[in-house]
Design an enzyme around this catalytic site. Structure first.
Site, PDB file in Angstrom:
ATOM      1  N   SER A 164     -16.625 -23.751 -32.157  1.00 52.05           N
ATOM      2  CA  SER A 164     -16.063 -24.794 -33.124  1.00 52.05           C
ATOM      3  C   SER A 164     -16.304 -26.286 -32.992  1.00 52.05           C
ATOM      4  O   SER A 164     -16.439 -26.328 -31.385  1.00 52.05           O
ATOM      5  CB  SER A 164     -14.608 -24.298 -33.631  1.00 52.05           C
ATOM      6  OG  SER A 164     -14.288 -25.543 -34.407  1.00 52.05           O
ATOM      7  N   TYR A 190      -6.080 -23.897 -30.016  1.00 51.65           N
ATOM      8  CA  TYR A 190      -7.403 -23.187 -30.669  1.00 51.65           C
ATOM      9  C   TYR A 190      -8.478 -24.215 -29.973  1.00 51.65           C
ATOM     10  O   TYR A 190      -9.559 -23.605 -29.511  1.00 51.65           O
ATOM     11  CB  TYR A 190      -7.268 -23.565 -32.178  1.00 51.65           C
ATOM     12  CG  TYR A 190      -8.589 -23.091 -32.719  1.00 51.65           C
ATOM     13  CD1 TYR A 190      -9.027 -21.828 -32.920  1.00 51.65           C
ATOM     14  CD2 TYR A 190      -9.345 -24.118 -33.358  1.00 51.65           C
ATOM     15  CE1 TYR A 190     -10.081 -21.494 -33.474  1.00 51.65           C
ATOM     16  CE2 TYR A 190     -10.738 -23.952 -34.065  1.00 51.65           C
ATOM     17  CZ  TYR A 190     -11.031 -22.339 -33.906  1.00 51.65           C
ATOM     18  OH  TYR A 190     -12.256 -22.119 -34.843  1.00 51.65           O
TER      19      TYR A 190
END
Length: 338
Positions: A164, A190
């Protein structure tokens, strides 16, 4: 010739765009006789990738915690089988890998795609590790190492680990990756796991390229329609400009907000494109290699009109950090479950 990731972080000029779909990037590619594993290949981006790869002739094995749900999702998609895989359970990972190895089949493409979306409070895996780092990185690390014999037997294989643009937001928290000191921060957990995906890719390629195994870390963009992004809740999605006032997904591929078919394109590109032959250990975006952003600046993610950069940053492709993470990960996956 094997090249280093930091040298290869230059776009190829692939000809694809942010609007390109998985079907666009796989057009004309024949995967007949190729074996593929897709973790989480029954939903969201993984399901789109499974459809595209099976449609090109590949035999696809989907790893899923919920095999019944997965079998319903992939029914009728071609040569696809489902096997149970829980990335938060080391025994499940070993069982999945053993089952594949026992089949005697080479593995041409491994797509480490499943992810843990996180929560406001800390969650742990069976070993007691923070769940996003455990599922998004360590579970796939363990799985990939166990499948090395099958990857090597393919005589040319690719390991694709979905990452990501959040990798920009945090390096590895080397002093406390599992937040054991009580300072758990979901805004760091994350991004740390996504940085780990890229560093894993860099070091895997360095170690295994001689075996014909190359590694890639694609950023699919932000896909509002996936369950992963819906998990943050409507209020947060609306604040980030991912859904409109009526709750409908905002699709703007030039700003990185994509349909599942557009988001899966870079994953499928990483898995199949001949443009990547001879190249590995790189972070991809928009079905091409991302440039290296050597001077990243902070961005207000709550501003729906902000241009959010997603190019890879130096801490995510640092070779020394990649080696360090690999060694740490080996130690962590060897540790017995609590």
């Amino acid at each position: 010739m094997t090249r280093l990731a930091t040298h290869d972080q230059h776009p190829l000029g692939s000809g694809f765009t942010p609007s390109s779909t998985a079907d666009d990037v796989i057009a004309g590619i024949d995967l007949t006789g190729r074996n593929v594993i897709v973790t989480g290949g029954h939903s969201g981006l993984g399901l789109v990738a499974t459809r595209a790869l099976a449609g090109a002739g590949a035999s696809v094995t989907v790893g899923s915690r919920d095999t019944g749900r997965a079998e319903r999702a992939v029914a009728g998609i071609g040569d696809v089988e489902v096997r149970r895989l829980d990335l938060l359970d080391p025994a499940s990972i070993d069982a999945f890998a053993d089952g594949y190895l026992d089949s005697g089949r080479p593995l041409h493409i491994l797509i480490n795609n499943a992810g843990f979306p996180g929560s406001a409070g800390i969650v742990h895996d069976a070993r007691g590790y923070e769940a996003q780092f455990a599922a998004n990185h360590l579970g796939h690390f363990q799985l990939t190492l166990r499948l090395h014999p099958a990857l090597r037997a393919a005589g040319g294989a690719r390991v694709v680990t979905t990452t990501s643009g959040a990798q920009r937001m945090s390096d590895i928290l080397w002093d406390d990756p599992h937040f054991t000191t009580g300072r758990y921060d979901p805004a760091l957990a994350y991004p740390q796991s996504k940085t780990a995906n890229v560093l894993f890719t860099v070091e895997l390629d360095r170690r295994w390229a001689a075996d014909g195994i190359r590694a890639y870390a694609p950023h699919p963009g932000i896909v509002p329609a996936t369950a992963f992004n819906r998990a943050v809740g409507e209020e947060a999605q609306r604040a980030m400009g991912l859904i409109d006032a009526s709750g409908a997904p905002v699709i703007d591929p030039d700003r990185g907000k994509k349909t599942p078919e557009q988001g899966a394109a870079t994953i499928v590109f990483a898995a199949t494109s001949p443009l990547l032959d001879g190249i590995g250990g790189v972070y991809l975006n928009n079905s091409d290699i991302s440039p290296l952003d050597e001077d990243p600046r902070p961005v207000d993610l709550t501003d729906p009109d902000a241009e959010v950069p997603v190019d890879v940053v130096p801490h995510s492709v640092d070779p020394a950090s990649a080696r360090r993470l690999w060694e740490l990960s080996e130690q962590l996956v060897r540790r017995p479950s609590a």
